[in-house]
Design an enzyme around this catalytic site. Structure first.
Site, PDB file in Angstrom:
ATOM      1  N   GLY A 167       0.660  -1.459   0.129  1.00  0.00           N
ATOM      2  CA  GLY A 167      -0.028   0.157  -0.159  1.00  0.00           C
ATOM      3  C   GLY A 167       1.055   1.367   0.291  1.00  0.00           C
ATOM      4  O   GLY A 167       1.798   1.229   0.538  1.00  0.00           O
ATOM      5  N   HIS A 341      -9.678 -12.020 -37.082  1.00  0.00           N
ATOM      6  CA  HIS A 341      -9.962 -13.559 -37.152  1.00  0.00           C
ATOM      7  C   HIS A 341      -8.516 -14.476 -37.358  1.00  0.00           C
ATOM      8  O   HIS A 341      -8.285 -13.954 -38.682  1.00  0.00           O
ATOM      9  CB  HIS A 341     -10.802 -14.469 -37.858  1.00  0.00           C
ATOM     10  CG  HIS A 341     -10.653 -15.797 -37.390  1.00  0.00           C
ATOM     11  ND1 HIS A 341     -10.764 -16.242 -35.968  1.00  0.00           N
ATOM     12  CD2 HIS A 341     -10.362 -17.044 -38.056  1.00  0.00           C
ATOM     13  CE1 HIS A 341     -10.863 -17.844 -36.476  1.00  0.00           C
ATOM     14  NE2 HIS A 341      -9.696 -17.941 -37.727  1.00  0.00           N
TER      15      HIS A 341
END
Ligand SMILES: Cc1cc2nc3c(=O)[nH]c(=O)nc-3n(C[C@H](O)[C@H](O)[C@H](O)COP(=O)(O)OP(=O)(O)OC[C@H]3O[C@@H](n4cnc5c(N)ncnc54)[C@H](O)[C@@H]3O)c2cc1C
Length: 356
Positions: A167, A341
């Site tokens: 943190g 694709h």
């Protein structure tokens, strides 16, 4: 580059610590400067727990300046910085342990992402330890400067480097803000309104020091919105909705919008679509890594309110998806988009089976 932009714009730079004196003045190196507006953008600083031997640990501040690679590293924490450094160390061949006191990585992200990234990192060889909270560190000089970590449950581990990513705290200590009347939150963050104004109208704050969403592009955006508000006469509130973000761990992880849990809280009824597959390019290799994608849809409006991914280039892919989410695209509009694709990204427009 940034410096050149500032200098060209007429900015005078002082490389020194500044302190706010009152609502319109700042002291730097013994000189006091007055201004109509003061902007606090002092960022944040890593937070370390108070445990015996903590002086033997480093934080991300020091991690970028290591003189040599450790043989064994323990990274403490479950947030993105811990995951990224555990991945970096492991990728460089360091025997790496990631220890987290909780049970799921990446608190605040979709729960499934936290669980799956732990599986993927473990499968790659990072030793992920849940429920592991360091209680003390001891330097063992006789054994080549190695550090012994003792956990709260009595277990121990040995490492050459211990890094805490537990943190960060807003950088407001001894900045003179409170005596100037600026209200701070319990964690030290400058409390600001939607226009980044503090409790003192001439003092504004943006970025990590406000502890809102602590990311570089968010800090930059907050500054741009503030500039519009103050200098263009266009009051512009901050917009923290649908901020995309990535975790540069291995594998890559990225997300935009709401987690499944948060979407359920906000909308009640939701639809969830997900897929997990081995990327086509990996089928030629022995890599078992799986790509994971998930769409969270508000059932009533059919808007896609969350998109999540773990897999190669997740950050690159989610950046594009974030535009659609920000614009309020529906699931039907995702489905009407033709896929490219063969890519992994095409799965985001071909998910048809609801899983929840
Ligand atoms: C290890 C790590 C990895 C990260 N990775 C990412 C990422 O991949 N993507 C992302 O978007 N974000 C990332 N972040 C977060 C990002 O760095 C911060 O959100 C961003 O830097 C916040 O900008 P800021 O301007 O608020 O603060 P900072 O960039 O921290 O700048 C604050 C500045 O103020 C200076 N300062 C402090 N006090 C004073 C004073 N009294 N007088 C004068 N100057 C002072 C500091 O020295 C510093 O230069 C990462 C953070 C860390 C720690």
């Amino acid at each position: 580059m940034y410096e050149r932009v500032l200098v060209n714009a007429g900015v005078e730079i002082h490389r020194a610590r500044a302190e706010v004196v009152d609502k319109n003045s700042v002291r730097v190196e013994g000189r006091t400067y007055t201004a109509k507006h003061i902007l606090v953008a002092t960022g944040s600083w890593p937070q370390l727990p108070v445990i015996p031997g903590i002086e033997h640990a480093i934080t991300s501040n020091e991690a970028f300046a290591l003189e040599r690679l450790p043989r064994r590293a323990v990274v403490v924490g479950g947030g993105y910085i811990a995951l990224e450094f555990a991945s970096i160390f492991h990728g460089l061949g360091v025997e790496t342990m990631l220890t987290y006191r909780g049970r799921r990585l990446l608190r605040g992200f979709d729960a499934e992402l936290g669980a799956r990234i732990a599986e993927e990192m473990s499968a790659k060889g990072v030793n992920v330890c849940f429920g592991c909270e360091p209680a003390a560190l001891r330097k063992r000089e006789k054994s080549g400067d190695s550090i012994e970590i003792e956990f709260t449950d009595g277990r121990t581990a040995q490492a050459d480097l211990v890094m805490f990513a537990t943190g960060r705290r807003p950088n407001t200590a001894k900045l003179g803000l409170e005596s100037a009347g600026v209200k701070l939150a319990a964690d030290g963050a400058v409390i600001v309104d939607r226009y980044s104004a503090s409790s003192v109208p001439s003092i504004h704050a943006v970025g990590d020091v406000t502890n809102r969403i602590n990311l570089t592009p968010v800090a930059t955006a907050e500054a741009m919105w503030l500039a519009r508000t103050l200098f263009r006469g266009e009051p512009t509130p901050v917009d923290h909705e649908n901020v995309p973000t990535a975790v540069f761990a291995n594998p890559n992880l990225a997300t935009v919008g709401l987690s499944e849990e948060k979407a359920r809280e906000r909308y009640g009824a939701i639809d969830v679509y997900k897929t997990s597959f081995r990327a086509l390019k990996l089928t030629m290799s022995d890599k078992a890594e799986r790509t994971f994608m998930k769409l969270v849809v508000d059932r009533a409006s059919q808007r896609v309110v969350g998109a999540h991914m773990i897999g190669a280039d997740a950050g690159e892919i989610i950046q594009g998806i974030a535009i659609a989410v920000k614009l309020g695209a529906t699931k039907a509009q995702f489905d009407a988009t033709i896929g490219i694709h063969p890519t992994a990204a095409e799965e985001f427009v071909t998910m048809r089976e609801k899983t929840a």
